[in-house]
Design an enzyme around this catalytic site. Sequence first.
Site, mmCIF file in Angstrom:
data_model
loop_
_atom_site.group_PDB
_atom_site.id
_atom_site.type_symbol
_atom_site.label_atom_id
_atom_site.label_comp_id
_atom_site.label_asym_id
_atom_site.label_seq_id
_atom_site.Cartn_x
_atom_site.Cartn_y
_atom_site.Cartn_z
ATOM 1 N N THR A 1 4.905 2.746 3.802
ATOM 2 C CA THR A 1 6.353 2.880 4.081
ATOM 3 C C THR A 1 7.199 2.319 2.929
ATOM 4 O OG1 THR A 1 6.432 0.799 5.348
ATOM 5 C CG2 THR A 1 6.074 2.831 6.597
ATOM 6 N N THR B 1 18.579 -5.711 10.410
ATOM 7 C CA THR B 1 19.127 -5.935 9.069
ATOM 8 C C THR B 1 19.361 -4.581 8.411
ATOM 9 O OG1 THR B 1 17.921 -8.004 8.934
ATOM 10 C CG2 THR B 1 18.679 -7.090 6.855
ATOM 11 N N LYS C 1 -4.303 -20.438 2.166
ATOM 12 C CA LYS C 1 -5.194 -21.590 2.371
ATOM 13 C C LYS C 1 -6.068 -21.811 1.135
ATOM 14 C CE LYS C 1 -9.119 -22.719 5.353
ATOM 15 N NZ LYS C 1 -10.223 -21.787 5.046
ATOM 16 N N ASN D 1 0.830 -1.219 0.000
ATOM 17 C CA ASN D 1 0.000 0.000 0.000
ATOM 18 C C ASN D 1 0.861 1.264 0.000
ATOM 19 O OD1 ASN D 1 0.963 0.059 2.579
ATOM 20 N ND2 ASN D 1 -1.026 0.233 3.599
ATOM 21 N N TYR E 1 3.820 -3.104 17.560
ATOM 22 C CA TYR E 1 4.564 -3.963 16.618
ATOM 23 C C TYR E 1 4.791 -5.340 17.243
ATOM 24 C CZ TYR E 1 8.348 -5.296 13.362
ATOM 25 O OH TYR E 1 9.144 -5.926 12.433
ATOM 26 N N ASP F 1 -3.934 -2.534 0.198
ATOM 27 C CA ASP F 1 -3.727 -2.630 1.638
ATOM 28 C C ASP F 1 -4.168 -4.028 2.070
ATOM 29 O OD1 ASP F 1 -3.963 -2.601 4.371
ATOM 30 O OD2 ASP F 1 -4.941 -0.639 4.477
ATOM 31 N N VAL F 2 -3.226 -4.846 2.522
ATOM 32 C CA VAL F 2 -3.545 -6.252 2.803
ATOM 33 C C VAL F 2 -4.381 -6.440 4.068
ATOM 34 C CG1 VAL F 2 -1.624 -7.205 1.480
ATOM 35 C CG2 VAL F 2 -1.311 -6.726 3.927
#
Length: 333
Positions: free
Chosen positions: A50, A190, A120, A47, A160, A71-72
């Site tokens: 970020t 990372t 699924k 989306n 988060y 947007d998931v």
Amino acid sequence: MSQASLFHPEVSRDRPITVVTGGSGFLGSHLTDRLLAEGHCVVAIDNLITGNTRNIGHLAGNERFRFIKHDVTQYIFVPGRVDFVFHFASPASPIDYLELPIPTLKVGALGTHNSLGLAKAKGAKYLLASTSECYGDPLVHPQKEDYWGNVNPIGPRGVYDEAKRFAEAMTMAYHRYHKVDTKIVRIFNTYGPRMRLRDGRVVPAFIGQALTGKPLTIFGDGKQTRSFCYVSDLIDGIFRLSQSDFHEPVNIGNPREMTIEEFGRHIIRITGTRSAMEFHPLPVDDPKVRQPDIGRARQVLGWEPKVDFEVGIRETIEYFRTQTDQLDAFAKG
Ligand code: UDP
């Protein structure tokens, strides 16, 4: 009659079709590159709150790549066959969770549910990007996967940490109850090209400050530790995990641990900046130590990091030197 696919049948025949949520983010875009190199067709969904299409710009016109702006946390529709789903969508910097607390909770909870539902429905394999934040401010050091963590659910980072802990619980429930073939990676700090210069995390923050002659902002006394993994090593560990039959969480990160002050000194030395260090208050619930125990990754995946810190950080600094628009904005902001 199967649904129309996003890919030409000649292109996708005999190739895995793989969905990457968060596919235009830092890790999602590197993962997409690796999957394409392995022969997959990839659908990146993002989306862009970020993520940035700049990270996937080099893939424009690639017949094995598609981008969907979506947007998931809303129902995910992908026509045709899907063989693998990688759920990488989420804000991932402490500053982002402060600015986006509810989207962070929603993508970890609803986004995980929807992406598992997609896996699924399609009979696809699934890999969840989880995090060392599941361990919170750890009381066990280094952190092994069987440690349950020390997390403050109501602090600013809780949005988060708890969303990712929920995401792990949801993933295991889909595995146990719906028999979805799932994997969980716990990603430690990372770094590498394609991080946003202004995302607030320590690597881009210090590099941006060093390259623009600003003081390096050390939070707290700088004695807290982190262990930094170069992005290509991380992606290699994740790819190996995706090919494995292992369903419990696996830490992927680099065990080389250093204090934040020491990290700042390396950045000052390598960039040759005249910037000094400046001390600021420590953010709430900032973990005091962090180092992955990678025994499980070694044993199950035959994986360990290969890129030396000195090499990886120089690559990253060189990348940021080329980001002149981001550097200009950083210098002004
Ligand atoms: N940090 C810092 N200065 C900055 C940004 C971060 O000293 O400008 C510290 C932060 O307090 C933490 C560590 O660096 O102890 C790593 O922070 P980051 O935001 O990269 O991610 P975290 O590992 O905390 O999720």
